[in-house]
Write a protein that holds these residues in place. Structure first.
Motif, short mmCIF file in Angstrom:
data_model
loop_
_atom_site.label_atom_id
_atom_site.label_comp_id
_atom_site.label_asym_id
_atom_site.label_seq_id
_atom_site.Cartn_x
_atom_site.Cartn_y
_atom_site.Cartn_z
N ALA A 25 -4.95 2.63 -5.74
CA ALA A 25 -4.33 1.32 -5.50
C ALA A 25 -5.32 0.19 -5.76
O ALA A 25 -5.11 -0.94 -5.32
CB ALA A 25 -3.80 1.25 -4.08
N ARG A 110 2.02 5.99 -0.41
CA ARG A 110 2.71 4.75 -0.74
C ARG A 110 2.97 3.91 0.51
O ARG A 110 2.73 2.71 0.52
CB ARG A 110 4.03 5.08 -1.43
N GLU A 111 3.39 4.60 1.59
CA GLU A 111 3.65 3.89 2.85
C GLU A 111 2.35 3.27 3.37
O GLU A 111 2.32 2.10 3.77
CB GLU A 111 4.22 4.87 3.88
N VAL A 113 -0.43 2.43 1.76
CA VAL A 113 -0.90 1.31 0.93
C VAL A 113 -0.05 0.06 1.19
O VAL A 113 -0.57 -1.05 1.31
CB VAL A 113 -0.89 1.70 -0.57
N ALA A 114 1.27 0.26 1.35
CA ALA A 114 2.15 -0.88 1.62
C ALA A 114 1.79 -1.54 2.95
O ALA A 114 1.74 -2.77 3.06
CB ALA A 114 3.61 -0.43 1.64
N ARG A 115 1.48 -0.72 3.96
CA ARG A 115 1.13 -1.27 5.28
C ARG A 115 -0.20 -2.01 5.21
O ARG A 115 -0.37 -3.06 5.81
CB ARG A 115 1.06 -0.16 6.32
N ARG A 117 -1.47 -3.51 2.61
CA ARG A 117 -1.27 -4.78 1.91
C ARG A 117 -0.61 -5.80 2.82
O ARG A 117 -0.97 -6.97 2.82
CB ARG A 117 -0.42 -4.56 0.66
N ALA A 118 0.38 -5.35 3.61
CA ALA A 118 1.09 -6.26 4.51
C ALA A 118 0.14 -6.84 5.55
O ALA A 118 0.14 -8.04 5.81
CB ALA A 118 2.25 -5.53 5.19
#
Ligand code: CA
Length: 229
Positions: A25, A110-111, A113-115, A117-118
């Motif tokens: 990522a 994926r989950e 990395v999304a967290r 970033r958030a």
């Protein structure tokens, strides 16, 4: 700029999996197997975010989170706790320890990395240049300036620090004790009443711009900054 993410996890397989996912990522993972290694890594270079395993040998993830929140150098680093199922009940004490978010194992890359970033977006504002905006307020961290839309806001040093903390953690309620820890530092002895005094001053500072209602009192809980008055 690549985000430096400290991974504090004693299980090598999870550590490696996470490091791999973060590299993919375009982040810069720094692995640490326990609290001691984590503290050494932070002393070497402050990370942008810490992924912290709940169950660590020696000092637990929660205790480490508390310790990091008390030290000047690490106070502002966002923390995402990695927990196993069943540990979720302790979420509340985690939030009290200053943890920003949780990811429950097993999680997908994926989950995760999304967290990450958030949380990074939330803690730094939308802007990577140290400029944070909440509603009509804009704070330029490097220049130490605050604007209400285009008008400069004259602000005292303590109110600035308080506002900075609120603006980087908007819409969340903080107790007086938490504000003392985050803004004044737990090593300083200050009465809780001091928080009220500076909250009042901060409102006075924002009043001429019609933004004083952004600093909200939440009954028997504490204070919060919100764009929606
Ligand atoms: Ca573990």
């Amino acid at each position: 700029m690549q985000k430096r993410i400290l991974i504090v996890e004693d299980e090598a397989s999870i550590r490696d999996m996470v490091a791999f996912a973060l590299r993919k990522a375009d982040m810069d993972p720094v692995p640490a197997a326990d609290a001691r290694a984590a503290q050494l890594a932070i002393a070497e270079k402050v990370p942008d975010l810490i992924l912290l395993d709940w169950m660590l040998p020696g000092l637990s993830g929660m205790d480490l989170a508390r310790r990091l929140r008390k030290e000047q150098v690490s106070r502002e680093i966002p923390i995402i706790m990695l927990t196993a199922r069943g540990e979720e009940m302790d979420r509340v004490s985690g939030l009290e320890a200053g943890v920003d978010d949780y990811v429950v194992k097993p999680f997908s890359s994926r989950e995760l990395v999304a967290r990450i970033r958030a949380v990074l977006r939330r803690s730094h504002g939308e802007d990577g240049e140290g400029v944070v905006s909440v509603g009509k307020l804009r704070m330029d961290g490097p220049a130490h300036r605050v604007h209400a839309e285009t008008q400069p806001v004259p602000i005292g040093p303590t109110e600035y620090r308080l506002l900075h903390f609120f603006m980087t953690h908007p819409d969340r309620v903080y107790s007086r004790t938490q504000l003392l820890d985050h803004v004044w530092g737990s090593s300083v002895y200050v009465e809780e009443r001091t928080v009220d005094v500076h909250i009042r001053r901060l409102r006075k500072t924002l009043e001429p711009f019609g933004l004083d209602a952004m600093v909200q009192t939440v009954r028997s809980a504490g204070y919060r900054l919100s764009a929606d008055a």
